[in-house]
Design a protein around this motif. Structure first.
Motif, mmCIF file in Angstrom:
data_model
loop_
_atom_site.group_PDB
_atom_site.id
_atom_site.type_symbol
_atom_site.label_atom_id
_atom_site.label_comp_id
_atom_site.label_asym_id
_atom_site.label_seq_id
_atom_site.Cartn_x
_atom_site.Cartn_y
_atom_site.Cartn_z
ATOM 1 N N GLN A 440 0.728 -1.335 0.095
ATOM 2 C CA GLN A 440 0.089 -0.151 -0.138
ATOM 3 C C GLN A 440 0.897 1.322 -0.127
ATOM 4 O OE1 GLN A 440 -2.924 0.039 3.178
ATOM 5 N NE2 GLN A 440 -3.959 2.006 2.517
ATOM 6 N N LYS A 441 1.831 1.223 0.877
ATOM 7 C CA LYS A 441 2.867 2.286 1.026
ATOM 8 C C LYS A 441 4.108 1.934 1.417
ATOM 9 C CE LYS A 441 1.520 4.238 5.343
ATOM 10 N NZ LYS A 441 1.076 5.767 6.161
ATOM 11 N N TYR A 442 5.132 2.523 1.303
ATOM 12 C CA TYR A 442 6.564 2.415 1.532
ATOM 13 C C TYR A 442 6.602 2.632 3.323
ATOM 14 C CZ TYR A 442 11.477 2.417 2.649
ATOM 15 O OH TYR A 442 12.666 2.495 3.180
ATOM 16 N N THR A 443 7.182 1.623 3.887
ATOM 17 C CA THR A 443 7.362 1.981 5.268
ATOM 18 C C THR A 443 8.830 1.224 5.640
ATOM 19 O OG1 THR A 443 6.503 -0.191 6.139
ATOM 20 C CG2 THR A 443 5.123 1.793 6.023
ATOM 21 N N PRO A 444 9.541 1.697 6.316
ATOM 22 C CA PRO A 444 10.960 1.154 6.709
ATOM 23 C C PRO A 444 10.788 -0.344 7.226
ATOM 24 C CG PRO A 444 10.854 3.393 7.680
ATOM 25 C CD PRO A 444 9.479 3.182 7.297
ATOM 26 N N GLU A 445 9.734 -0.277 7.969
ATOM 27 C CA GLU A 445 9.441 -1.831 8.575
ATOM 28 C C GLU A 445 9.275 -2.978 7.236
ATOM 29 O OE1 GLU A 445 8.662 1.203 11.354
ATOM 30 O OE2 GLU A 445 7.849 0.984 9.450
ATOM 31 N N ILE A 446 8.399 -2.489 6.339
ATOM 32 C CA ILE A 446 8.190 -3.448 5.125
ATOM 33 C C ILE A 446 9.426 -3.639 4.675
ATOM 34 C CG2 ILE A 446 7.238 -3.767 3.126
ATOM 35 C CD1 ILE A 446 4.588 -2.567 4.140
ATOM 36 N N ALA A 447 10.170 -2.547 4.387
ATOM 37 C CA ALA A 447 11.477 -2.714 3.502
ATOM 38 C C ALA A 447 12.483 -3.564 4.399
ATOM 39 C CB ALA A 447 12.149 -1.327 3.554
ATOM 40 N N LYS A 448 12.636 -3.862 5.763
ATOM 41 C CA LYS A 448 13.336 -4.555 6.550
ATOM 42 C C LYS A 448 12.829 -6.004 6.585
ATOM 43 C CE LYS A 448 15.150 -0.729 9.807
ATOM 44 N NZ LYS A 448 14.951 -0.434 11.074
ATOM 45 N N HIS A 449 11.613 -6.027 6.340
ATOM 46 C CA HIS A 449 11.097 -7.521 6.301
ATOM 47 C C HIS A 449 11.457 -7.859 4.862
ATOM 48 C CE1 HIS A 449 8.317 -10.681 7.149
ATOM 49 N NE2 HIS A 449 7.765 -10.603 5.833
#
Length: 511
Positions: A440-449
């Motif tokens: 849905q949108k960029y987040t640092p948490e998703i990037a790290k996942h």
């Protein structure tokens, strides 16, 4: 003229003020630029190198060298140079320079090197790993005005051109001479030859023409200190000493700025056919590819694979339909040669055999130019759907064919409900997978996942984390997954020798 120059400097000062004022400054600049992404330095917590800031005396020199019409300092005009094409990275450059000649590039780099001004070489700005996007306030050197075709030897097929020539323009010029450029990309309408060489771009027809390392005969490069390096050989064979040009192919502007390129072009094929096929599973895709190589290797130009989620994206976001209905996997095969009857017979025999063996379920074949373009559009326009599907993490890997789609399945399981879709497509013929994850949108948490898991799985499957897009900014920190420390040390030593002040495209490739 003095009033205009003061206005230019005022814009720069305003820009720098926005950047240095922290979060509120970023919001102010965001409003100025009408742009969505946050600054790269904030998203990735990057520390600025020990470089000078652009001051009035620097602007004065650049203005005197290029004139005001070839310098960009207005905030609204700077946006397209500071924000990458999928709007996830954003630099803070305050000035863009547009040289027309190698000599101007030489003077710019000599001045920047003496004044410790970091530079960001930029071509068509179509890359997806941030190789041509500034991170802080680097001086952007755009090659967009270096767009002249210098010469063409029609007998040998050797083309020499400036680095800022647009790929499609060059190929159209060659078409008039019955030649073809040995590279084809979805971004051909805007990407530059220099950028293609700097990233060792692969594209749609590596299967037939190979990588640019094998097609580039010579280069002209300006080093960090302004010294012009003439490696512009047009000979197919030249074994005199080290092959220095190969250092700059794929170096992403970190060792020098490319100004001219000599390329070996090919004869334009007289006969072109495209088959678009539907298949039951990836195992059948591999069987079809192996059969294709056995039956048509001498005329095979491209072998592309598209999975269902990718085709769904194209349908939903771009309104484009599969010409054969819905299938779990699709394959696009292109053949090209010099004998229409021969090529058609070989393709027909191959498809008949695949149907009898149940490798494929359905398909369509055409040699008509309009239909060829329509089928290729299904593949080439896939990236246009990314911008309409939330935020898309884009990855570009090389994998052994037996592990090619395993990575897509692994990421689909790993993401679970965190992603909207995980989809894979690419140049199966050369083992290049484009794996994309939309959220849905960029987040640092998703990037790290996602990272470094996706790269660690790639290495586990004996693959490469970058097939054709380079390392740029986004992948530079993962170089250690692919190269030994000894190899990286050699790379760093070469970088230090050729660019001791580190002004060329900092934060890229080596980090």
């Amino acid at each position: 003229m003095r009033v205009t120059f003061r206005k230019m400097f005022k814009n720069v000062c305003t820009f720098l003020s926005c950047i240095s004022s922290g979060k509120s400054g970023a919001l102010t600049l965001k409003k100025c630029l009408h742009s969505k992404p946050n600054f790269t330095k904030n998203n990735y917590n990057i520390i600025r190198g020990n470089y000078s800031h652009v001051e009035e005396e620097h602007l004065y020199y650049f203005r005197k060298l290029l004139g005001e019409t070839r310098i960009v300092t207005d905030l609204s005009d700077l946006e397209k140079y500071n924000v990458d094409w999928h709007k996830s990275l954003r630099g803070g450059s305050t000035i863009v320079l547009k040289p027309k000649t190698t000599e101007e590039v030489s003077k710019i780099l000599s001045f920047c090197n003496s004044n410790r001004l970091a530079v960001c070489p930029q071509g068509g700005h179509t890359g997806v790993v941030g190789g041509g996007t500034p991170v802080f306030d680097e001086v952007v050197i755009s090659t967009e005005l270096m767009n002249e075709i210098i010469s063409l030897d029609e007998k040998s097929g050797v083309l020499t051109c400036q680095a800022g020539c647009i790929l499609q323009n060059v190929d159209e010029y060659l078409a008039e001479k019955n030649l073809v450029f040995p590279l084809d990309l979805g971004a051909k309408g805007s990407c530059h030859i220099g950028g293609n060489v700097s990233t060792n771009a692969g594209g749609l027809r590596v299967l037939k023409y190979g990588n640019l390392h094998g097609n580039v005969l010579g280069l002209e490069v300006v080093q960090a200190n302004g010294v012009i390096l003439d490696l512009l050989s047009t000979l197919k064979k030249d074994n005199t000493g080290y092959h220095l040009k190969n250092l700059f192919i794929g170096a992403e502007g970190t060792l020098g700025v490319l100004t001219k390129v000599a390329v070996q072009c090919r004869q334009r094929p007289k006969s072109v056919h495209v088959a678009f096929l539907g298949l039951q599973n990836f195992h059948q895709v591999l069987k079809t590819f192996y059969k294709c190589k056995q039956d048509m290797d001498e005329i095979l130009t491209a072998f592309e694979v598209i999975d269902t989620p990718t085709m769904t994206l194209v349908n939903e976001k771009l309104g484009m339909q599969s010409p054969i209905g819905d299938y779990p996997f699709y394959v696009l095969i292109e053949t090209s040669g010099s004998n229409e009857e021969h090529d058609q017979e070989k393709l027909d025999a191959f498809l008949k055999s695949c149907l009898l063996k149940n490798f494929i379920l359905n398909g369509t074949v055409t040699g008509e130019v309009g239909k060829l373009k329509a089928i290729w559009a299904l593949r080439e326009k896939i990236p246009q759907g990314f911008a309409k599907d939330g935020y898309v993490f884009m990855y570009d890997m090389s994998l052994p064919l037996h592990n090619y789609y395993k990575l897509v399945d692994d990421m689909r399981e790993h993401m679970g409900k965190l992603s909207h879709r995980v989809f894979g497509f690419g140049h199966l013929g050369d083992g290049n997978l484009h794996l994309n994850i939309s959220v849905q949108k960029y987040t640092p948490e998703i990037a790290k996942h996602i990272e470094p898991f996706i790269f660690e799985r790639t290495v586990h499957y004996k693959g490469s984390v970058s097939a054709e897009h380079g390392m740029g900014f986004l992948k530079s920190k993962y170089l250690g997954l692919m190269k030994s420390q000894e190899s990286i040390n050699v790379m760093r030593n070469i970088k230090k020798m050729m660019d001791p002040n580190g002004i060329l495209n900092p934060y890229k490739t080596l980090g």
